[in-house]
Enzyme design. Structure first.
Site, PDB file in Angstrom:
ATOM      1  N   GLY A   1    -109.743 -27.882  11.287  1.00 34.95           N
ATOM      2  CA  GLY A   1    -111.050 -28.110  11.919  1.00 34.95           C
ATOM      3  C   GLY A   1    -112.224 -27.949  10.977  1.00 34.95           C
ATOM      4  O   GLY A   1    -113.213 -28.661  11.112  1.00 34.95           O
TER       5      GLY A   1
ATOM      6  N   GLY B   1    -108.060 -23.340   2.180  1.00 32.25           N
ATOM      7  CA  GLY B   1    -108.276 -22.084   1.463  1.00 32.25           C
ATOM      8  C   GLY B   1    -107.656 -22.039   0.075  1.00 32.25           C
ATOM      9  O   GLY B   1    -107.398 -20.955  -0.455  1.00 32.25           O
TER      10      GLY B   1
ATOM     11  N   ASP C   1    -110.160 -36.020   5.757  1.00 31.65           N
ATOM     12  CA  ASP C   1    -109.930 -35.286   7.005  1.00 31.65           C
ATOM     13  C   ASP C   1    -110.601 -36.010   8.163  1.00 31.65           C
ATOM     14  O   ASP C   1    -111.826 -36.039   8.267  1.00 31.65           O
ATOM     15  CB  ASP C   1    -110.487 -33.861   6.882  1.00 31.65           C
ATOM     16  CG  ASP C   1    -109.614 -32.995   5.992  1.00 31.65           C
ATOM     17  OD1 ASP C   1    -108.405 -32.896   6.273  1.00 31.65           O
ATOM     18  OD2 ASP C   1    -110.143 -32.435   5.006  1.00 31.65           O
TER      19      ASP C   1
ATOM     20  N   MET D   1    -100.554 -26.349   6.942  1.00 34.31           N
ATOM     21  CA  MET D   1    -101.925 -25.855   7.085  1.00 34.31           C
ATOM     22  C   MET D   1    -101.952 -24.352   6.800  1.00 34.31           C
ATOM     23  O   MET D   1    -101.249 -23.572   7.437  1.00 34.31           O
ATOM     24  CB  MET D   1    -102.442 -26.097   8.510  1.00 34.31           C
ATOM     25  CG  MET D   1    -102.572 -27.549   8.919  1.00 34.31           C
ATOM     26  SD  MET D   1    -103.601 -28.551   7.839  1.00 34.31           S
ATOM     27  CE  MET D   1    -105.171 -27.677   7.922  1.00 34.31           C
TER      28      MET D   1
ATOM     29  N   GLY E   1    -110.993 -28.451  -0.829  1.00 35.07           N
ATOM     30  CA  GLY E   1    -112.336 -28.938  -0.530  1.00 35.07           C
ATOM     31  C   GLY E   1    -113.388 -28.095  -1.217  1.00 35.07           C
ATOM     32  O   GLY E   1    -113.992 -28.489  -2.230  1.00 35.07           O
TER      33      GLY E   1
ATOM     34  N   GLY F   1    -113.665 -26.783   6.803  1.00 29.62           N
ATOM     35  CA  GLY F   1    -113.463 -26.347   5.432  1.00 29.62           C
ATOM     36  C   GLY F   1    -113.998 -24.939   5.240  1.00 29.62           C
ATOM     37  O   GLY F   1    -114.645 -24.374   6.139  1.00 29.62           O
ATOM     38  N   GLY F   2    -113.719 -24.381   4.073  1.00 27.57           N
ATOM     39  CA  GLY F   2    -114.327 -23.105   3.702  1.00 27.57           C
ATOM     40  C   GLY F   2    -113.730 -21.882   4.358  1.00 27.57           C
ATOM     41  O   GLY F   2    -114.337 -20.802   4.315  1.00 27.57           O
TER      42      GLY F   2
ATOM     43  N   MET G   1    -111.173 -36.090  12.083  1.00 26.30           N
ATOM     44  CA  MET G   1    -111.128 -35.176  13.243  1.00 26.30           C
ATOM     45  C   MET G   1    -111.807 -35.858  14.426  1.00 26.30           C
ATOM     46  O   MET G   1    -112.840 -36.505  14.278  1.00 26.30           O
ATOM     47  CB  MET G   1    -111.875 -33.884  12.924  1.00 26.30           C
ATOM     48  CG  MET G   1    -111.398 -33.194  11.653  1.00 26.30           C
ATOM     49  SD  MET G   1    -112.204 -31.608  11.423  1.00 26.30           S
ATOM     50  CE  MET G   1    -111.640 -31.183   9.762  1.00 26.30           C
TER      51      MET G   1
ATOM     52  N   ASP H   1    -102.739 -27.196   2.677  1.00 23.81           N
ATOM     53  CA  ASP H   1    -104.121 -27.588   3.006  1.00 23.81           C
ATOM     54  C   ASP H   1    -104.868 -26.424   3.636  1.00 23.81           C
ATOM     55  O   ASP H   1    -104.543 -25.997   4.747  1.00 23.81           O
ATOM     56  CB  ASP H   1    -104.062 -28.778   3.979  1.00 23.81           C
ATOM     57  CG  ASP H   1    -105.432 -29.363   4.298  1.00 23.81           C
ATOM     58  OD1 ASP H   1    -106.427 -28.927   3.708  1.00 23.81           O
ATOM     59  OD2 ASP H   1    -105.482 -30.278   5.152  1.00 23.81           O
TER      60      ASP H   1
ATOM     61  N   MET I   1    -106.428 -35.415  12.408  1.00 23.31           N
ATOM     62  CA  MET I   1    -106.454 -34.322  13.392  1.00 23.31           C
ATOM     63  C   MET I   1    -107.017 -34.924  14.675  1.00 23.31           C
ATOM     64  O   MET I   1    -108.206 -34.815  14.998  1.00 23.31           O
ATOM     65  CB  MET I   1    -107.310 -33.172  12.860  1.00 23.31           C
ATOM     66  CG  MET I   1    -106.608 -32.397  11.749  1.00 23.31           C
ATOM     67  SD  MET I   1    -107.729 -31.483  10.679  1.00 23.31           S
ATOM     68  CE  MET I   1    -108.127 -32.769   9.498  1.00 23.31           C
TER      69      MET I   1
ATOM     70  N   SER J   1    -110.482 -32.611  -0.978  1.00 24.28           N
ATOM     71  CA  SER J   1    -110.812 -32.995   0.396  1.00 24.28           C
ATOM     72  C   SER J   1    -112.290 -33.329   0.465  1.00 24.28           C
ATOM     73  O   SER J   1    -113.150 -32.470   0.219  1.00 24.28           O
ATOM     74  CB  SER J   1    -110.513 -31.839   1.358  1.00 24.28           C
ATOM     75  OG  SER J   1    -111.198 -32.071   2.578  1.00 24.28           O
TER      76      SER J   1
ATOM     77  N   HIS K   1    -108.100 -36.665  -0.367  1.00 22.22           N
ATOM     78  CA  HIS K   1    -107.701 -36.233   0.980  1.00 22.22           C
ATOM     79  C   HIS K   1    -108.867 -36.458   1.937  1.00 22.22           C
ATOM     80  O   HIS K   1    -109.977 -35.973   1.704  1.00 22.22           O
ATOM     81  CB  HIS K   1    -107.334 -34.751   0.912  1.00 22.22           C
ATOM     82  CG  HIS K   1    -106.787 -34.168   2.173  1.00 22.22           C
ATOM     83  ND1 HIS K   1    -105.449 -34.258   2.533  1.00 22.22           N
ATOM     84  CD2 HIS K   1    -107.375 -33.451   3.156  1.00 22.22           C
ATOM     85  CE1 HIS K   1    -105.254 -33.625   3.676  1.00 22.22           C
ATOM     86  NE2 HIS K   1    -106.415 -33.123   4.091  1.00 22.22           N
TER      87      HIS K   1
HETATM   88  C1  DX5 Z   1    -109.190 -28.393   7.523  1.00 22.76           C
HETATM   89  C2  DX5 Z   1    -108.952 -29.541   6.585  1.00 22.76           C
HETATM   90  C3  DX5 Z   1    -108.877 -29.178   5.136  1.00 22.76           C
HETATM   91  C4  DX5 Z   1    -110.126 -28.568   4.596  1.00 22.76           C
HETATM   92  C5  DX5 Z   1    -109.852 -27.897   3.302  1.00 22.76           C
HETATM   93  O1  DX5 Z   1    -109.004 -28.822   8.830  1.00 22.76           O
HETATM   94  O2  DX5 Z   1    -107.731 -30.160   6.908  1.00 22.76           O
HETATM   95  O3  DX5 Z   1    -108.536 -30.319   4.370  1.00 22.76           O
HETATM   96  O4  DX5 Z   1    -111.101 -29.491   4.397  1.00 22.76           O
HETATM   97  O5  DX5 Z   1    -111.035 -27.301   2.904  1.00 22.76           O
HETATM   98  P1  DX5 Z   1    -111.065 -25.964   2.044  1.00 22.76           P
HETATM   99  O6  DX5 Z   1    -110.379 -26.268   0.766  1.00 22.76           O
HETATM  100  O7  DX5 Z   1    -112.513 -25.662   1.916  1.00 22.76           O
HETATM  101  O8  DX5 Z   1    -110.306 -24.930   2.845  1.00 22.76           O
HETATM  102 ZN    ZN Z   2    -106.862 -31.759   5.639  1.00 19.83          ZN
END
Ligand code: DX5
Ligand code: ZN
Length: 247
Positions: free
Chosen positions: A141, A174, A34, A136, A194, A143-144, A36, A172, A67, A7, A32
């Site tokens: 919303g 964690g 994202d 999900m 990500g 990452g991390g 938003m 998607d 999103m 991501s 990927h």
């Molecule tokens: C969250 C995103 C994910 C996110 C994943 O809304 O859809 O794609 O970036 O990031 P990590 O892998 O850091 O959880």
């Molecule tokens: Zn995503």
């Protein structure tokens, strides 16, 4: 048949094209993205123009996770930008049948994403209109975040509900070498990652690190499923699933 989809939400936003090329050189064949809108989720990222600018830097599959809640006007723009997969959220509800049809009509594979606390049954009426389900494992919303283990049951239930349909399950949020095996064992084939690929924002990882990070995720997931990886080609030609889909 496990594919790691980095991501770019966790990539260096000042160098997105180079980051896409770097993770592809490091073994990823899905990217990927994202998207938003600051309304459906409390964060604002990138739109179709940036996706179009990235397209020449992506040889493989451009997997766009939308999103957003005013989707209809965006579909032609993402088609024009070269989306291979366009995923929208099942939580949008009654507008979905028309939107799924529009995406398919635009020649794009159609995905539905489902939030951690939405029941799997919400997907049922759309199963013949989609190619991918993005489960999900964090609230969308950011990452991390930390993987929500209770969603593993939902992945398993979705896997059962999809039956013999050619629907790919993506997970998607964690994903790490610790959680990738859990998701893969539950039935996910595309693992979005990500932070586990690019590092936390402002990290100083290099493309060499990307290679070892992607390999670590891949190997952990493959070890859990015991399957030889055929990569995204198998997914792209939709030859997965069938009567022996449970590994
Ligand atoms: C969250 C995103 C994910 C996110 C994943 O809304 O859809 O794609 O970036 O990031 P990590 O892998 O850091 O959880
Ligand atoms: Zn995503």
């Amino acid at each position: 048949m496990i594919t790691i989809a980095p991501s770019i939400l966790s990539a260096d936003f000042a160098r997105l094209g180079a980051e896409c090329r770097a993770v592809e050189s490091a073994g990823a064949n899905w990217i990927h993205v994202d998207v938003m809108d600051g309304h459906f989720v409390p964060n604002l990222t990138i739109g179709p123009d940036v996706c179009a600018a990235l397209r020449p830097h992506i040889q493989g599959t451009m997997d766009i996770h939308l999103m957003a809640d005013n989707i209809e006007p965006l579909i032609p723009a993402f088609a024009e930008a070269g989306a291979d997969v366009l995923t929208i959220h099942v939580e949008l509800g009654s507008v979905l049948p028309g939107l799924c049809a529009r995406i398919r009509d635009a020649g794009i594979r159609t995905g539905l994403a489902i939030n951690p606390d939405t029941p799997a049954a919400a997907l049922s009426e759309y199963l013949d209109a989609i190619d991918l389900i993005c489960v999900m494992t964090v609230e969308p919303g950011f990452g991390g975040q930390t993987f929500l283990h209770h969603v593993l049951d939902t992945i398993g239930e979705i896997w059962e509900r999809t039956g013999a349909r050619a629907i790919t399950i993506e997970v998607d949020g964690g994903i790490t070498p610790e959680t990738a095996p859990l998701a893969a064992r539950a039935g996910a084939e595309i693992l979005v990652a990500g932070t586990a690929v690019f590092g936390a924002r402002n990290s100083t990882l290099t493309p060499d690190d990307y290679h070892s990070n992607i390999s670590a995720l891949h190997e952990a997931a493959l070890a859990a499923t015991g399957g030889a990886c055929k990569g995204a080609e198998a997914v792209d030609t939709r030859i997965h699933h069938g009567t022996d889909k449970r590994r």
